[in-house]
Each structure stands twice: as C-alpha cells, then as structure tokens.
Design a protein around this motif. Sequence first.
Motif, PDB file in Angstrom:
ATOM      1  N   UNK A   1       0.839  -1.164   0.000  1.00  0.00           N
ATOM      2  CA  UNK A   1       0.000   0.000   0.000  1.00  0.00           C
ATOM      3  C   UNK A   1       0.889   1.233   0.000  1.00  0.00           C
ATOM      4  N   UNK A   2       0.729   2.115  -0.979  1.00  0.00           N
ATOM      5  CA  UNK A   2       1.492   3.344  -1.042  1.00  0.00           C
ATOM      6  C   UNK A   2       0.770   4.445  -0.291  1.00  0.00           C
ATOM      7  N   UNK A   3       1.509   5.206   0.476  1.00  0.00           N
ATOM      8  CA  UNK A   3       0.971   6.391   1.135  1.00  0.00           C
ATOM      9  C   UNK A   3       1.985   7.493   0.961  1.00  0.00           C
ATOM     10  N   UNK A   4       1.515   8.652   0.563  1.00  0.00           N
ATOM     11  CA  UNK A   4       2.446   9.773   0.519  1.00  0.00           C
ATOM     12  C   UNK A   4       2.338  10.528   1.828  1.00  0.00           C
ATOM     13  N   UNK A   5       3.421  11.147   2.215  1.00  0.00           N
ATOM     14  CA  UNK A   5       3.456  11.917   3.447  1.00  0.00           C
ATOM     15  C   UNK A   5       3.098  13.358   3.108  1.00  0.00           C
ATOM     16  N   UNK A   6       1.832  13.695   3.230  1.00  0.00           N
ATOM     17  CA  UNK A   6       1.389  15.053   2.939  1.00  0.00           C
ATOM     18  C   UNK A   6       1.109  15.734   4.267  1.00  0.00           C
ATOM     19  N   UNK A   7       1.941  16.702   4.605  1.00  0.00           N
ATOM     20  CA  UNK A   7       1.802  17.412   5.869  1.00  0.00           C
ATOM     21  C   UNK A   7       1.709  18.899   5.603  1.00  0.00           C
ATOM     22  N   UNK A   8       0.513  19.434   5.475  1.00  0.00           N
ATOM     23  CA  UNK A   8       0.398  20.871   5.251  1.00  0.00           C
ATOM     24  C   UNK A   8       1.082  21.636   6.368  1.00  0.00           C
ATOM     25  N   UNK A   9       1.653  22.776   6.020  1.00  0.00           N
ATOM     26  CA  UNK A   9       2.355  23.599   7.003  1.00  0.00           C
ATOM     27  C   UNK A   9       1.435  23.976   8.150  1.00  0.00           C
ATOM     28  N   UNK A  10       0.177  24.222   7.846  1.00  0.00           N
ATOM     29  CA  UNK A  10      -0.787  24.556   8.893  1.00  0.00           C
ATOM     30  C   UNK A  10      -0.942  23.382   9.846  1.00  0.00           C
ATOM     31  N   UNK A  11      -0.958  22.181   9.316  1.00  0.00           N
ATOM     32  CA  UNK A  11      -1.106  20.996  10.158  1.00  0.00           C
ATOM     33  C   UNK A  11       0.094  20.832  11.078  1.00  0.00           C
ATOM     34  N   UNK A  12       1.279  21.097  10.565  1.00  0.00           N
ATOM     35  CA  UNK A  12       2.472  20.993  11.397  1.00  0.00           C
ATOM     36  C   UNK A  12       2.415  21.972  12.557  1.00  0.00           C
ATOM     37  N   UNK A  13       2.044  23.223  12.268  1.00  0.00           N
ATOM     38  CA  UNK A  13       1.980  24.230  13.317  1.00  0.00           C
ATOM     39  C   UNK A  13       0.866  23.924  14.308  1.00  0.00           C
ATOM     40  N   UNK A  14      -0.277  23.506  13.806  1.00  0.00           N
ATOM     41  CA  UNK A  14      -1.415  23.247  14.671  1.00  0.00           C
ATOM     42  C   UNK A  14      -1.222  22.003  15.520  1.00  0.00           C
ATOM     43  N   UNK A  95      18.456  13.571  -0.722  1.00  0.00           N
ATOM     44  CA  UNK A  95      17.044  13.928  -0.880  1.00  0.00           C
ATOM     45  C   UNK A  95      16.388  12.901  -1.794  1.00  0.00           C
ATOM     46  N   UNK A  96      15.281  12.350  -1.330  1.00  0.00           N
ATOM     47  CA  UNK A  96      14.548  11.346  -2.099  1.00  0.00           C
ATOM     48  C   UNK A  96      13.101  11.810  -2.233  1.00  0.00           C
ATOM     49  N   UNK A  97      12.560  11.832  -3.452  1.00  0.00           N
ATOM     50  CA  UNK A  97      11.149  12.215  -3.614  1.00  0.00           C
ATOM     51  C   UNK A  97      10.240  11.292  -2.808  1.00  0.00           C
ATOM     52  N   UNK A  98       9.275  11.884  -2.145  1.00  0.00           N
ATOM     53  CA  UNK A  98       8.355  11.125  -1.298  1.00  0.00           C
ATOM     54  C   UNK A  98       7.628  10.041  -2.075  1.00  0.00           C
ATOM     55  N   UNK A  99       7.305  10.306  -3.337  1.00  0.00           N
ATOM     56  CA  UNK A  99       6.536   9.321  -4.102  1.00  0.00           C
ATOM     57  C   UNK A  99       7.319   8.046  -4.408  1.00  0.00           C
ATOM     58  N   UNK A 100       8.622   8.023  -4.109  1.00  0.00           N
ATOM     59  CA  UNK A 100       9.402   6.797  -4.285  1.00  0.00           C
ATOM     60  C   UNK A 100       9.303   5.874  -3.069  1.00  0.00           C
ATOM     61  N   UNK A 101       8.770   6.391  -1.967  1.00  0.00           N
ATOM     62  CA  UNK A 101       8.639   5.600  -0.748  1.00  0.00           C
ATOM     63  C   UNK A 101       7.283   4.918  -0.691  1.00  0.00           C
ATOM     64  N   UNK A 102       7.234   3.825   0.036  1.00  0.00           N
ATOM     65  CA  UNK A 102       5.956   3.183   0.325  1.00  0.00           C
ATOM     66  C   UNK A 102       5.951   2.792   1.797  1.00  0.00           C
ATOM     67  N   UNK A 103       4.762   2.640   2.349  1.00  0.00           N
ATOM     68  CA  UNK A 103       4.620   2.248   3.747  1.00  0.00           C
ATOM     69  C   UNK A 103       3.790   0.967   3.794  1.00  0.00           C
ATOM     70  N   UNK A 104       4.347  -0.044   4.446  1.00  0.00           N
ATOM     71  CA  UNK A 104       3.648  -1.317   4.626  1.00  0.00           C
ATOM     72  C   UNK A 104       3.833  -1.764   6.067  1.00  0.00           C
TER      73      UNK A 104
END
Length: 128
Positions: A1-14, A95-104
């Motif tokens: 299962x692929x998941x990208x790590x999307x962390x909006x800046x607002x989410x990080x601060x909040x 530096x590695x593009x996030x889309x090259x990673x997967x999480x299982x």
Amino acid sequence: MNRSFVLPAVALAASIACIGARAQVAGTVTLAVAKLEVVASGWSAKRQILGKTVYNEDSEEVGKIDDLIVAPDAAVSFVIIGAGGFVGVKRHEVAVPVDQLSVRDGLVYLPGATKAAIKALPNFEYAQ
C-alpha cells in the motif's frame, strides 16, 4: 500500500498546539474545528516519520529519515535519508522524492535502494 506523506504547514503548526473543541486564534490565524480534526487524524512528523528506518524490498536497512522538505505548496515533496556515519558524524544525507517511498505494516520502504546506492548519490546540502 502506497501512502504519501502530505503534511500541510498549517497541520504541522497546529499539531503543536492543544487540540480542543473550539477554534484557535494566534494573531490573525484562525483554525476552525474542522481543520483541527484533520490535524488530529494526520501524521506526526516527530512521532511517525522522523527517525524511521528505511528498508529496501529485501527488508535490508538502507538509512533513516532525518528530515522532511516542505514545498511552497505545503506538501512534503522530499525526505532526507541519512546513511552511514556514527552518531551523525560523516553521515551521508540524500534527498529522495516522497513518491518513491511506500509504507507497509508501519515500515517505510525504498524499493531498489541499498546503503551503497544511497552513499553514491550526491550529498544533500541545505540552502544558506
């Protein structure tokens, strides 16, 4: 299962702030309750991403996630993977593009990677 790590800046601060049933106000920034619920269900960079070991498809350790690079559009676009070194000394970071990673099963994978391949990539250097 692929998941990208999307962390909006607002989410990080909040995520640092207390998450309650009311909106938060910090200067001119207001976060609605709906946004806070999204933050609460998102990823924590500190707890779930930073320091995670990265494996290849053969379950061999190839490095650790040392940092995240957030693009101007507030999406995490790269992870900084460190390999080698001892206690951070002579560590090779790339530096590695996030889309090259997967999480299982809670583990992070970079298919096709080896420690030697990571060390052969150009060393990542932060902009001044």
